[in-house]
Write a protein that holds these residues in place. Sequence first.
Motif, mmCIF file in Angstrom:
data_model
loop_
_atom_site.group_PDB
_atom_site.id
_atom_site.type_symbol
_atom_site.label_atom_id
_atom_site.label_comp_id
_atom_site.label_asym_id
_atom_site.label_seq_id
_atom_site.Cartn_x
_atom_site.Cartn_y
_atom_site.Cartn_z
ATOM 1 N N GLU A 1 -4.910 27.271 48.929
ATOM 2 C CA GLU A 1 -3.582 26.797 49.301
ATOM 3 C C GLU A 1 -2.874 27.747 50.162
ATOM 4 N N HIS A 2 -2.861 29.084 49.998
ATOM 5 C CA HIS A 2 -1.975 30.217 50.497
ATOM 6 C C HIS A 2 -2.664 31.187 50.987
ATOM 7 N N GLY A 3 -4.037 31.345 50.949
ATOM 8 C CA GLY A 3 -4.778 32.448 51.597
ATOM 9 C C GLY A 3 -4.528 33.821 50.746
ATOM 10 N N PHE A 4 -5.270 34.786 51.220
ATOM 11 C CA PHE A 4 -5.117 36.293 50.587
ATOM 12 C C PHE A 4 -3.783 36.561 50.479
ATOM 13 N N HIS A 5 -3.149 36.653 51.615
ATOM 14 C CA HIS A 5 -1.796 37.334 51.566
ATOM 15 C C HIS A 5 -0.591 36.682 50.910
ATOM 16 N N GLY A 6 -0.898 35.228 50.506
ATOM 17 C CA GLY A 6 -0.205 34.639 49.514
ATOM 18 C C GLY A 6 -0.345 34.442 48.261
ATOM 19 N N LEU A 7 -1.465 35.377 47.888
ATOM 20 C CA LEU A 7 -1.742 35.346 46.335
ATOM 21 C C LEU A 7 -1.153 36.317 45.552
ATOM 22 N N THR A 8 -0.452 35.871 44.559
ATOM 23 C CA THR A 8 0.158 36.964 43.546
ATOM 24 C C THR A 8 -0.223 36.998 42.304
ATOM 25 N N MET A 9 -0.228 37.778 41.739
ATOM 26 C CA MET A 9 -0.489 37.934 40.073
ATOM 27 C C MET A 9 0.180 37.174 39.327
ATOM 28 N N ASP A 10 1.737 36.940 39.466
ATOM 29 C CA ASP A 10 2.597 36.230 38.808
ATOM 30 C C ASP A 10 2.320 34.923 38.880
ATOM 31 N N GLN A 11 2.072 34.361 40.159
ATOM 32 C CA GLN A 11 1.937 33.139 40.375
ATOM 33 C C GLN A 11 0.423 32.590 39.823
ATOM 34 N N VAL A 12 -0.488 33.325 39.632
ATOM 35 C CA VAL A 12 -1.737 33.160 39.070
ATOM 36 C C VAL A 12 -1.562 32.771 37.611
ATOM 37 N N ALA A 13 -0.794 34.004 37.210
ATOM 38 C CA ALA A 13 -0.443 33.850 35.758
ATOM 39 C C ALA A 13 0.339 32.659 35.166
ATOM 40 N N ALA A 14 1.312 32.258 36.057
ATOM 41 C CA ALA A 14 2.153 31.251 35.505
ATOM 42 C C ALA A 14 1.237 29.830 35.647
ATOM 43 N N ARG A 15 0.402 29.672 36.898
ATOM 44 C CA ARG A 15 -0.319 28.355 37.093
ATOM 45 C C ARG A 15 -1.340 28.439 36.043
ATOM 46 N N ALA A 16 -2.059 29.479 35.448
ATOM 47 C CA ALA A 16 -3.016 29.458 34.889
ATOM 48 C C ALA A 16 -2.694 29.252 33.202
ATOM 49 N N GLY A 17 -1.486 29.579 33.006
ATOM 50 C CA GLY A 17 -0.835 29.173 31.754
ATOM 51 C C GLY A 17 -1.333 30.812 30.940
ATOM 52 N N VAL A 18 -1.293 31.866 31.620
ATOM 53 C CA VAL A 18 -1.717 33.066 30.899
ATOM 54 C C VAL A 18 -0.764 34.198 31.000
ATOM 55 N N GLY A 19 -0.515 34.785 30.083
ATOM 56 C CA GLY A 19 0.693 35.819 30.141
ATOM 57 C C GLY A 19 0.291 36.857 31.277
ATOM 58 N N LYS A 20 1.531 37.384 31.781
ATOM 59 C CA LYS A 20 1.351 38.071 33.202
ATOM 60 C C LYS A 20 0.612 39.437 32.638
ATOM 61 N N THR A 21 1.148 39.917 31.415
ATOM 62 C CA THR A 21 0.586 41.172 30.870
ATOM 63 C C THR A 21 -0.931 41.185 30.802
ATOM 64 N N THR A 22 -1.609 40.014 30.406
ATOM 65 C CA THR A 22 -3.115 39.986 30.298
ATOM 66 C C THR A 22 -3.665 39.931 31.836
ATOM 67 N N VAL A 23 -3.183 39.296 32.926
ATOM 68 C CA VAL A 23 -3.444 39.081 33.962
ATOM 69 C C VAL A 23 -3.499 40.651 34.403
ATOM 70 N N TYR A 24 -2.515 41.209 34.544
ATOM 71 C CA TYR A 24 -2.483 42.567 35.184
ATOM 72 C C TYR A 24 -3.423 43.459 34.666
ATOM 73 N N ARG A 25 -3.336 43.447 33.251
ATOM 74 C CA ARG A 25 -4.116 44.445 32.150
ATOM 75 C C ARG A 25 -5.839 44.115 32.704
ATOM 76 N N ARG A 26 -6.095 42.897 33.018
ATOM 77 C CA ARG A 26 -7.635 42.866 33.058
ATOM 78 C C ARG A 26 -7.913 42.877 34.367
ATOM 79 N N TRP A 27 -7.103 42.488 35.567
ATOM 80 C CA TRP A 27 -7.371 42.408 36.698
ATOM 81 C C TRP A 27 -6.917 43.384 37.860
ATOM 82 N N GLY A 28 -5.801 43.898 37.136
ATOM 83 C CA GLY A 28 -4.967 45.058 37.888
ATOM 84 C C GLY A 28 -4.246 44.615 39.398
ATOM 85 N N SER A 29 -4.894 43.898 39.914
ATOM 86 C CA SER A 29 -4.379 43.651 41.318
ATOM 87 C C SER A 29 -4.787 42.259 41.923
#
Length: 208
Positions: A34-62
Amino acid sequence: MDQPSRSAGTVRPGGRTARVRAAVLETTQDELVEHGFHGLTMDQVAARAGVGKTTVYRRWGSTAGLVVDLMTELANQSSPHTDTGTIEGDLRANALSVLGAISDGRLGATFQAVIAAATCDEQAAHALRSFYLRRIEEWANVVDLAVKRGELPEGTDGAEVIRAISAPLYYRLVVTREPVTREVAERSVTRTLAAARAGAFVVPGSGG
C-alpha cells in the motif's frame, strides 16, 4: 525462481511467538503493497497487526529488519523446482511461475517495493539477494538434471541459465515498465534454451 505464497500470513502454525510473527509479517507485506518501503513504519505495523510496539522493536529492530524476515519467509514458502522430464518443460514452468509472481497484484507489488528499497538500503538489498539466490539455486537443479540426460552440454552453469530466463521479465517490470506477458516469458525460454544448447552457458575450463 518460482512463485511463493502471495502472503506471508500463511506462516506455519505454532505457539504465540509464531502467531505474532505471522501477523507482523502479513501486516508488513500489506504496508509495503500500500505504501512502499519508504512508507513503512514500525509503529503502523505494530498497530495494524495488533502487536505491542515494544515487541516489534525488540524482535525486528527496524523496518529493514521486517523486510529481511518477510523475504526469508517468502523464500521458505516457495515450492521446489518443477520436474517435467524435459529441460524445455522445466524452463517454461520456471518462466511462467516468475510471470505469475510478478503479475500478481500483492506479490508483484511486494517485490517491486523491496527492489526499490534495495537501491538505498543495504539490509533490504541483502534480503532481496538472499531470496533470489535461494530460488536460483533451487531451479538450477533442473539444468543439472538436463545435463545428466544429455539435453545440455557438460559444464553448463545452471544458475546462469535460470538468471537468463527471468532477466528479460524483470527488466520490463522494473526498468522499462513495459507489460510482462506470457509471450515475453515464452520468448525468453526459447532464446535461453537455444543459447544453452549451443554451449553459451558452459563454464570455461569445465571440460564441457
